[in-house]
Design a protein around this motif. Sequence first.
Motif, PDB file in Angstrom:
ATOM      1  N   THR A 195      44.990 186.548  36.680  1.00  0.00           N
ATOM      2  CA  THR A 195      45.308 185.625  37.760  1.00  0.00           C
ATOM      3  C   THR A 195      46.466 186.207  38.555  1.00  0.00           C
ATOM      4  OG1 THR A 195      44.602 183.753  36.424  1.00  0.00           O
ATOM      5  CG2 THR A 195      46.005 183.273  38.305  1.00  0.00           C
ATOM      6  N   ASP A 200      41.248 180.142  45.163  1.00  0.00           N
ATOM      7  CA  ASP A 200      41.137 178.684  45.038  1.00  0.00           C
ATOM      8  C   ASP A 200      39.865 178.368  44.266  1.00  0.00           C
ATOM      9  OD1 ASP A 200      43.521 177.836  46.159  1.00  0.00           O
ATOM     10  OD2 ASP A 200      42.714 177.813  48.192  1.00  0.00           O
ATOM     11  N   ASP A 201      38.971 177.578  44.839  1.00  0.00           N
ATOM     12  CA  ASP A 201      37.734 177.207  44.149  1.00  0.00           C
ATOM     13  C   ASP A 201      36.529 177.988  44.663  1.00  0.00           C
ATOM     14  OD1 ASP A 201      39.051 175.413  42.570  1.00  0.00           O
ATOM     15  OD2 ASP A 201      38.625 173.692  43.860  1.00  0.00           O
ATOM     16  N   GLU A 258      48.999 181.911  42.013  1.00  0.00           N
ATOM     17  CA  GLU A 258      48.492 180.750  41.284  1.00  0.00           C
ATOM     18  C   GLU A 258      47.014 180.498  41.512  1.00  0.00           C
ATOM     19  OE1 GLU A 258      50.786 177.287  41.968  1.00  0.00           O
ATOM     20  OE2 GLU A 258      52.667 178.259  41.463  1.00  0.00           O
ATOM     21  N   ASP A 259      46.455 181.075  42.575  1.00  0.00           N
ATOM     22  CA  ASP A 259      45.086 180.701  42.894  1.00  0.00           C
ATOM     23  C   ASP A 259      44.160 181.867  43.212  1.00  0.00           C
ATOM     24  OD1 ASP A 259      46.351 181.327  45.216  1.00  0.00           O
ATOM     25  OD2 ASP A 259      46.049 179.397  46.181  1.00  0.00           O
TER      26      ASP A 259
END
Length: 155
Positions: free
Chosen positions: A36, A83-84, A39-40
């Motif tokens: 990672t 992110d997603d 954070e995203d």
Amino acid sequence: MNLEIWDQLASNSYLAKTPDSKIGFGLMGILAPGITIDEDMFLGMGLSVSPNFWTQSQKIAGYNTSTSINGVDVGGNLVFGFDDMYFLLGTGSANVSVTATVGGDSQTIDMPESAPYRRVMVGWGDGVGFAVSYVSYSGWAQNLSRFEFNLGWSF
């Protein structure tokens, strides 16, 4: 789970009689451990296994017939997530078998060569995930290329 559109089944091919598209189904498992960033963002590499198939039934000379194509894709992937949303670039090979059934009698032939492929996927989700991918085969199996609409669990 995949809903697949096998879109390049060409005429004059021993894998299909007509050039129309076929709907197929499949399963896919991807394991891509990585790191990672911030954070995203995510960067990973790993393996995937994807069994898939389609079947066509028709009546020929008064006999009920069906043809099934089964493939098991096994390969490596590079996965990038933000992110997603995630992107996957993969390559590998597939073992392909063809089953023909006429009047209740069937025979399965395993193709002697594996089929090399490349996969490009874009997906969304954390938990329930949705993705769209294109699998492009080369060589003798180029007519097996397909679009996939994937629904599953991503984490």
